[in-house]
Design a protein around this motif. Structure first.
Motif: not given
Length: 374
Positions: A32-33, A51-52, A56-59, A80-85
């Motif tokens: 996700v990141t 973050r880049d 991908l956006s939330t939508a 991730g990375g770290d999803p909590l970011e």
């Protein structure tokens, strides 16, 4: 307790019926990141601090989750990375759960891992929380993770997970830095009531280097040890990028005869496949930018979900089709009698030979057809 991802002719009661990997994967990993505050020596993603903006956006993420659910509801892991970011992580967990998916996350042990965050993930419907533990001591783990205090935060989080009764998965990457520490890590997995110990074998990609890998002989020794451990451990054992673990299990069960089959091949509660999963074969990885690869350790792009559907890429990409055809394997892997249940690490083959269909350099097994000619 399940001990391997061997082929099975049995269906289970979890919804993970025996599926056709040509049509739908067993597990989908979405990066996700790539943002992360750790500096791990082996980081596949070569994670960055920020973050880049092209993520991908939330939508877009929700549309992707809809597509994933349409692929016979595979397991979904946010990594991730770290999803909590990502501020929308809990929203995405909840959305995936509402689509009928079993959702897990693999966050980094940073100050973002609070009691509140863990409780929020549980409320959103999280199925399992996976933490990396690469050493039984702060000295070993923090060196590998490149961040002082990572071990202490991991232990804190494991205590919170146990308190909130969230199933724990521990991930360990085997390298020359922790080879002699594996027994003590396994003891910690038992101490914290882990349901699964997922043992990764380092692939020289991203920040990882070939010099960090253990030898082929040591790979064999570790999977043999993991089999012995799995016979008495309180947790399930799974390997990543060491599919010959399935070969070792089958060899031991053959030696044991009928009694060796007494232990169940597939535990419906383990969230494990009833068949062998490998890069591109039951497994698909989506990057933070939407690129689709056979796995995070095999960084070849077959398409992008912003342009094509995930189903089209997974089912029709020549790369994925090649990876699902064991008869196309080259070298020793191509003539091995275990090629349909093992297939070798395609990521290691690519990283070390430049050809993802070549023989796995980390496997010492000699196929029967070769041993008969010596």
């Amino acid at each position: 307790m399940q001990t391997s991802n061997t082929h099975s002719t049995h269906a289970d009661s979890t919804g993970f019926m025996r599926r056709d990997f040509n049509r739908s994967p067993f597990i989908v990993i979405w990066e996700v990141t790539r943002a992360c505050q750790l500096h791990c020596l082996h980081c596949r993603a070569e994670a960055q601090r920020h973050r880049d903006p092209g993520e991908l956006s939330t939508a877009e993420g929700k549309r992707l989750i809809d597509e994933i659910a349409g692929l016979d509801k595979p397991l979904l892991v946010f990594t991730g990375g770290d999803p909590l970011e990502r501020e929308d992580l809990f929203e995405l967990i909840e959305y995936g759960t509402k689509q009928g998916l079993k959702v897990s996350i693999t966050p980094s042990a940073t100050p973002k891992v609070t009691h509140e965050a863990i409780a929020k993930a549980k409320s959103a419907g999280l199925e399992r929380w996976a933490f990396s533990l690469d050493g039984s001591t702060a000295e070993i783990h923090d060196r590998f993770r490149g961040t002082k205090g990572s071990y202490d935060r991991t232990i804190y989080a494991l205590n919170v997970l146990r308190e909130l009764q969230i199933p724990i998965q521990l991930n360990t990457t085997v390298s020359r830095y922790n080879l002699t520490d594996l027994q003590k890590i396994a003891e910690l997995a038992a101490q914290y009531d882990a349901t699964l110990w997922s043992v990764f074998f380092l692939v020289p990609t991203g920040r990882a280097r070939a010099k960090d890998m253990i030898s082929a002989e040591e790979h064999e020794q570790v999977v043999e040890w993991l089999y012995e451990l799995s016979q008495s451990s309180s947790f399930d054992v799974k390997t990543t990028e060491a599919p010959y673990y399935r070969r070792v299990v089958l060899q031991h069960r053959k030696e044991q005869g009928a009694d060796g089959m007494a232990r169940p091949i597939h535990d419906p509660k383990s969230l494990r496949a009833a068949m062998g999963v490998n890069d591109g074969n039951g497994f698909v990885f989506i990057s933070h930018l939407g690129d689709v690869s056979p796995s995070g350790f095999l960084p070849l792009v077959a398409g992008n979900v912003r342009v094509q559907s995930l189903a089209e890429i997974y089912r029709e990409s020549p790369m994925f089709q090649n990876l699902r055809n064991p008869d196309l394997l080259k070298g020793k892997c191509g003539i091995c009698e275990f090629r349909k249940v093992c297939g070798g690490s395609r990521a290691k083959a690519f990283s070390m030979t430049g050809d993802y269909m070549e023989s796995d350099p980390s496997c010492v097994y000699q196929p029967q057809v070769l041993s008969h000619t010596i």
